[in-house]
Scaffold this motif. Structure first.
Motif, PDB file in Angstrom:
ATOM      1  N   ARG A   1     -11.854  -5.152   3.145  1.00  0.00           N
ATOM      2  CA  ARG A   1     -12.168  -4.986   1.713  1.00  0.00           C
ATOM      3  C   ARG A   1     -11.005  -4.304   0.992  1.00  0.00           C
ATOM      4  NH1 ARG A   1     -16.302  -2.137   2.206  1.00  0.00           N
ATOM      5  NH2 ARG A   1     -17.984  -3.607   1.715  1.00  0.00           N
ATOM      6  N   ARG A   2     -10.499  -3.235   1.589  1.00  0.00           N
ATOM      7  CA  ARG A   2      -9.387  -2.525   0.945  1.00  0.00           C
ATOM      8  C   ARG A   2      -8.151  -3.416   0.845  1.00  0.00           C
ATOM      9  NH1 ARG A   2     -11.333   1.813   4.151  1.00  0.00           N
ATOM     10  NH2 ARG A   2      -9.664   1.533   5.679  1.00  0.00           N
ATOM     11  N   ALA A   3      -7.889  -4.216   1.883  1.00  0.00           N
ATOM     12  CA  ALA A   3      -6.710  -5.082   1.859  1.00  0.00           C
ATOM     13  C   ALA A   3      -6.826  -6.146   0.773  1.00  0.00           C
ATOM     14  CB  ALA A   3      -6.513  -5.732   3.231  1.00  0.00           C
ATOM     15  N   VAL A   4      -8.003  -6.752   0.632  1.00  0.00           N
ATOM     16  CA  VAL A   4      -8.185  -7.779  -0.393  1.00  0.00           C
ATOM     17  C   VAL A   4      -8.070  -7.173  -1.789  1.00  0.00           C
ATOM     18  CG1 VAL A   4      -9.827  -9.400  -1.401  1.00  0.00           C
ATOM     19  CG2 VAL A   4      -9.546  -9.307   1.081  1.00  0.00           C
ATOM     20  N   ILE A   5      -8.719  -6.052  -2.003  1.00  0.00           N
ATOM     21  CA  ILE A   5      -8.682  -5.433  -3.334  1.00  0.00           C
ATOM     22  C   ILE A   5      -7.276  -4.942  -3.662  1.00  0.00           C
ATOM     23  CG2 ILE A   5      -9.513  -3.465  -4.681  1.00  0.00           C
ATOM     24  CD1 ILE A   5     -12.263  -3.922  -3.441  1.00  0.00           C
ATOM     25  N   ALA A   6      -6.555  -4.422  -2.663  1.00  0.00           N
ATOM     26  CA  ALA A   6      -5.176  -3.982  -2.912  1.00  0.00           C
ATOM     27  C   ALA A   6      -4.298  -5.150  -3.331  1.00  0.00           C
ATOM     28  CB  ALA A   6      -4.612  -3.318  -1.658  1.00  0.00           C
ATOM     29  N   HIS A   7      -4.477  -6.314  -2.700  1.00  0.00           N
ATOM     30  CA  HIS A   7      -3.720  -7.495  -3.105  1.00  0.00           C
ATOM     31  C   HIS A   7      -4.144  -7.973  -4.490  1.00  0.00           C
ATOM     32  CE1 HIS A   7      -2.175  -7.766   0.986  1.00  0.00           C
ATOM     33  NE2 HIS A   7      -1.329  -8.685   0.545  1.00  0.00           N
ATOM     34  N   ALA A   8      -5.434  -7.879  -4.777  1.00  0.00           N
ATOM     35  CA  ALA A   8      -5.892  -8.278  -6.106  1.00  0.00           C
ATOM     36  C   ALA A   8      -5.282  -7.386  -7.187  1.00  0.00           C
ATOM     37  CB  ALA A   8      -7.417  -8.231  -6.172  1.00  0.00           C
ATOM     38  N   GLU A   9      -5.228  -6.091  -6.934  1.00  0.00           N
ATOM     39  CA  GLU A   9      -4.640  -5.173  -7.916  1.00  0.00           C
ATOM     40  C   GLU A   9      -3.165  -5.467  -8.128  1.00  0.00           C
ATOM     41  OE1 GLU A   9      -5.718  -1.525  -6.098  1.00  0.00           O
ATOM     42  OE2 GLU A   9      -7.639  -1.370  -7.166  1.00  0.00           O
ATOM     43  N   LEU A  10      -2.512  -5.971  -7.073  1.00  0.00           N
ATOM     44  CA  LEU A  10      -1.098  -6.303  -7.166  1.00  0.00           C
ATOM     45  C   LEU A  10      -0.875  -7.646  -7.857  1.00  0.00           C
ATOM     46  CD1 LEU A  10       1.859  -5.619  -6.216  1.00  0.00           C
ATOM     47  CD2 LEU A  10       1.334  -6.932  -4.143  1.00  0.00           C
ATOM     48  N   LEU A  11      -1.702  -8.641  -7.518  1.00  0.00           N
ATOM     49  CA  LEU A  11      -1.471 -10.017  -7.969  1.00  0.00           C
ATOM     50  C   LEU A  11      -2.326 -10.427  -9.156  1.00  0.00           C
ATOM     51  CD1 LEU A  11      -1.433 -11.656  -4.411  1.00  0.00           C
ATOM     52  CD2 LEU A  11       0.562 -11.051  -5.787  1.00  0.00           C
ATOM     53  N   ARG A  12      -3.581  -9.974  -9.166  1.00  0.00           N
ATOM     54  CA  ARG A  12      -4.548 -10.371 -10.199  1.00  0.00           C
ATOM     55  C   ARG A  12      -5.380  -9.147 -10.593  1.00  0.00           C
ATOM     56  NH1 ARG A  12      -4.838 -16.031 -11.836  1.00  0.00           N
ATOM     57  NH2 ARG A  12      -3.693 -17.213 -10.256  1.00  0.00           N
ATOM     58  N   PRO A  13      -4.796  -8.215 -11.329  1.00  0.00           N
ATOM     59  CA  PRO A  13      -5.457  -6.918 -11.542  1.00  0.00           C
ATOM     60  C   PRO A  13      -6.882  -7.009 -12.072  1.00  0.00           C
ATOM     61  CG  PRO A  13      -3.190  -6.844 -12.307  1.00  0.00           C
ATOM     62  CD  PRO A  13      -3.468  -8.273 -11.953  1.00  0.00           C
ATOM     63  N   ARG A  14      -7.167  -7.987 -12.917  1.00  0.00           N
ATOM     64  CA  ARG A  14      -8.519  -8.064 -13.503  1.00  0.00           C
ATOM     65  C   ARG A  14      -9.542  -8.686 -12.551  1.00  0.00           C
ATOM     66  NH1 ARG A  14      -7.279 -10.632 -19.343  1.00  0.00           N
ATOM     67  NH2 ARG A  14      -5.799 -11.809 -18.061  1.00  0.00           N
ATOM     68  N   LEU A  15      -9.066  -9.114 -11.383  1.00  0.00           N
ATOM     69  CA  LEU A  15      -9.968  -9.730 -10.405  1.00  0.00           C
ATOM     70  C   LEU A  15     -10.641  -8.693  -9.507  1.00  0.00           C
ATOM     71  CD1 LEU A  15     -10.918 -12.475  -9.146  1.00  0.00           C
ATOM     72  CD2 LEU A  15      -8.922 -12.316  -7.620  1.00  0.00           C
ATOM     73  N   ALA A  16     -10.034  -7.523  -9.379  1.00  0.00           N
ATOM     74  CA  ALA A  16     -10.503  -6.542  -8.396  1.00  0.00           C
ATOM     75  C   ALA A  16     -11.962  -6.156  -8.610  1.00  0.00           C
ATOM     76  CB  ALA A  16      -9.611  -5.300  -8.432  1.00  0.00           C
ATOM     77  N   GLY A  17     -12.365  -5.983  -9.875  1.00  0.00           N
ATOM     78  CA  GLY A  17     -13.747  -5.606 -10.138  1.00  0.00           C
ATOM     79  C   GLY A  17     -14.729  -6.683  -9.725  1.00  0.00           C
ATOM     80  N   TRP A  18     -14.384  -7.962  -9.974  1.00  0.00           N
ATOM     81  CA  TRP A  18     -15.248  -9.074  -9.565  1.00  0.00           C
ATOM     82  C   TRP A  18     -15.397  -9.099  -8.046  1.00  0.00           C
ATOM     83  CZ3 TRP A  18     -14.656 -13.544  -6.629  1.00  0.00           C
ATOM     84  CH2 TRP A  18     -15.622 -14.541  -6.813  1.00  0.00           C
ATOM     85  N   ILE A  19     -14.297  -8.869  -7.333  1.00  0.00           N
ATOM     86  CA  ILE A  19     -14.351  -8.847  -5.866  1.00  0.00           C
ATOM     87  C   ILE A  19     -15.276  -7.738  -5.395  1.00  0.00           C
ATOM     88  CG2 ILE A  19     -13.009  -8.389  -3.780  1.00  0.00           C
ATOM     89  CD1 ILE A  19     -10.614  -9.724  -5.194  1.00  0.00           C
ATOM     90  N   ALA A  20     -15.078  -6.549  -5.936  1.00  0.00           N
ATOM     91  CA  ALA A  20     -15.891  -5.411  -5.505  1.00  0.00           C
ATOM     92  C   ALA A  20     -17.374  -5.658  -5.741  1.00  0.00           C
ATOM     93  CB  ALA A  20     -15.439  -4.148  -6.240  1.00  0.00           C
ATOM     94  N   GLU A  21     -17.711  -6.372  -6.810  1.00  0.00           N
ATOM     95  CA  GLU A  21     -19.121  -6.600  -7.139  1.00  0.00           C
ATOM     96  C   GLU A  21     -19.741  -7.741  -6.343  1.00  0.00           C
ATOM     97  OE1 GLU A  21     -21.928  -7.665 -11.039  1.00  0.00           O
ATOM     98  OE2 GLU A  21     -19.764  -7.345 -11.276  1.00  0.00           O
ATOM     99  N   HIS A  22     -18.982  -8.810  -6.074  1.00  0.00           N
ATOM    100  CA  HIS A  22     -19.593 -10.032  -5.562  1.00  0.00           C
ATOM    101  C   HIS A  22     -19.268 -10.383  -4.103  1.00  0.00           C
ATOM    102  CE1 HIS A  22     -21.134 -11.117  -9.514  1.00  0.00           C
ATOM    103  NE2 HIS A  22     -19.936 -10.851 -10.032  1.00  0.00           N
ATOM    104  N   VAL A  23     -18.079 -10.062  -3.643  1.00  0.00           N
ATOM    105  CA  VAL A  23     -17.684 -10.465  -2.287  1.00  0.00           C
ATOM    106  C   VAL A  23     -18.294  -9.502  -1.279  1.00  0.00           C
ATOM    107  CG1 VAL A  23     -15.733 -10.938  -0.742  1.00  0.00           C
ATOM    108  CG2 VAL A  23     -15.542 -11.450  -3.186  1.00  0.00           C
ATOM    109  N   ARG A  24     -18.679 -10.017  -0.128  1.00  0.00           N
ATOM    110  CA  ARG A  24     -19.221  -9.180   0.947  1.00  0.00           C
ATOM    111  C   ARG A  24     -18.238  -9.130   2.105  1.00  0.00           C
ATOM    112  NH1 ARG A  24     -21.555  -7.860  -2.632  1.00  0.00           N
ATOM    113  NH2 ARG A  24     -23.792  -7.785  -3.072  1.00  0.00           N
TER     114      ARG A  24
END
Length: 474
Positions: free
Chosen positions: A177-200
């Motif tokens: 989870r941390r690795a995916v969100i860290a990449h999202a913050e780097l590549l697609r900053p506005r995506l991180a919140g969607w990941i945290a809410e929806h991805v398991r």
């Protein structure tokens, strides 16, 4: 007669093969890191489910490393099929062709990989990428590709997938989870919140000893089973998988294949890492220094086996929480039998490789827990000293050791100074934290390292076990 393995020859194979129609299997799982372990473990479980009719859960393997091109080429030539040979401790063997990998993509050569990851039918993205793969920050890495696919899913209104780590990392669900969100913050900053809410990100514990496939194994499958397979897999008969039942968009009926679905995988994960994985570390360096090449030969050495059992019973098991449904004493005795299985043909060199990724995650937590509670640490500290002695690059007979590690370029020169500077190896704070400043650890570590240098491995282990026995009798 030897039969070349592919879809056209399935009906002529002399071993068990898929009884389901593979043409009707859809891709429900995309898996990064199709190596020996994945093919002996997760793909085997999915193959069982496909036999039971769960046809929407086929696997598409995905490679990102240059070495993955060969896996693509072999699996493409064999229509995704491969042979899994199970070696039982009594010497019996069984072979089956696994059919659950129905597609394979080498991502650097296949831009459509992103579309596969973003497809609504791909409901699980899993990975076996080893410890180091979680630290890479690269848009074309596993996590970079996942983030781009998640962005497409969000933009298209497609349900979020489950991302499932099958790696030997404590809290692997949280780590992924941390690795995916860290990449999202780097590549697609506005995506991180969607990941945290929806991805398991369910945590998992995976367990099956699977050595590297060698040319001898390929030849043996051809000779003994009559199958011409470019990349078969050999594994022990034992297999276990505990998985948190936390999925974003449905899951296969994994319990029907023997997977243990749990609310909290933590106790199972800690058991596996601190007993099996750390146990391998407690065996391999001493085995290498003594000149053993095969794990089963080392595990059959009474002195090394006694040392392992002492580590399990006095230092590792007391740090574990209760593990529902598991008898830990029986599990540890079973580990000795598994390590000693000659059919697995595991190598000491494989267990010794990439120690800088392994020791900090598998063994040091045992030491730190026992330091905190006042528990014993001498056997685990001696294992760290065994690694340091091994890292000098020469065994007790004066034979060279090839130290395979991402940090070998720095670790080996440091290890070769430790006869003059005994704590040089453990002063690496990136690996050992503050342990070089903890007197109880330093005392145990220095005693073991000095004994390994002055008396050798066998005398050191005998002294440790003698002290262990004396302490138990008091």
């Amino acid at each position: 007669m030897v039969v070349r393995l592919n879809s056209a020859t399935l009906g002529r194979l002399p071993i068990a093969a898929p009884g389901y129609d593979r043409h009707g299997v859809g891709v429900g799982i995309a898996h990064f890191g199709v190596g020996g372990f994945h093919r002996a473990h997760q793909a085997m479980y999915i193959d069982r489910l496909l036999e039971r009719g769960a046809r929407e859960w086929g696997i598409c393997g995905i490679g990102v490393m240059p070495a993955d091109r060969r896996m693509r080429d072999v699996l493409r030539a064999q229509d995704g099929l491969y042979t899994l040979v199970l070696e039982h401790p009594d010497g019996s063997r069984e072979a089956r062709v696994i059919g659950s990998i129905v597609d394979y993509r080498y991502a650097p050569d296949d831009p459509a990989t992103i579309e596969l990851l973003a497809a609504p039918t791909t409901r699980i993205i899993s990975m076996t990428i080893t410890e180091g793969g979680y630290h890479i920050r690269d848009p074309e890495s596993v996590f970079g590709l996942i983030v781009e696919a998640l962005a497409l899913r969000r933009d298209r209104g497609i349900a979020a997938p489950t991302i499932m780590s099958c790696d030997n990392i404590e809290h692997n669900g949280d780590v992924s989870r941390r690795a995916v969100i860290a990449h999202a913050e780097l590549l697609r900053p506005r995506l991180a919140g969607w990941i945290a809410e929806h991805v398991r990100f369910p945590g998992s514990m995976v367990d099956r000893i699977t050595p590297v496939t060698t040319g001898d194994i390929v030849a043996a499958v051809r000779r003994d089973f009559g199958v011409d397979d470019g990349w078969p897999v050999v594994a022990e008969a034992f297999a276990s998988w505990a998985l948190e039942d936390d999925f974003a968009d449905g899951r296969p009926p994994l319990e029907e294949a023997g997977v243990l679905l749990v609310d909290d995988v933590g106790p199972y994960e800690a058991m596996k890492l601190r007993l099996l994985n750390a146990g391998h570390q407690c065996l391999c360096y001493f085995a290498a220094l003594c000149g053993y090449a095969a794990v089963h030969d080392a595990a059959r050495d009474p002195l090394l086996a006694e040392f392992l059992l002492a580590y399990f019973d006095s230092e590792a098991t007391p740090t574990l929480r209760p593990v529902p449904g598991i008898d830990l004493r029986a599990y540890t005795r079973g580990l000795i039998e598994r390590f000693a299985n000659p059919g697995v043909r595991d190598t000491v060199a494989r267990l010794c490789a990439y120690s800088s990724d392994r020791i900090p995650k598998w063994l040091l937590p045992v030491i730190r827990d026992n330091l905190r509670t006042g528990g014993p640490i001498r056997l685990a500290a001696a294992t760290v000293a065994g690694w340091a002695r091994y890292a000098e690059g020469v065994d007790e007979r004066g034979e060279p050791i090839e130290v395979v590690d991402h940090l070998a370029g720095s670790l080996v020169p440091i290890a070769r100074t430790q006869r003059r500077h005994p704590t040089a190896f453990v002063e690496n704070a990136a690996l050992f934290g503050d342990l070089a400043r903890v007197p109880r650890f330093v005392e145990a570590y220095r005693w073991a390292l000095d004994s390994l240098h002055s008396r050798g491995t066998r005398a050191t282990l005998e002294a440790l076990l003698h002290d262990e026995l004396e302490g138990a009798s008091r």
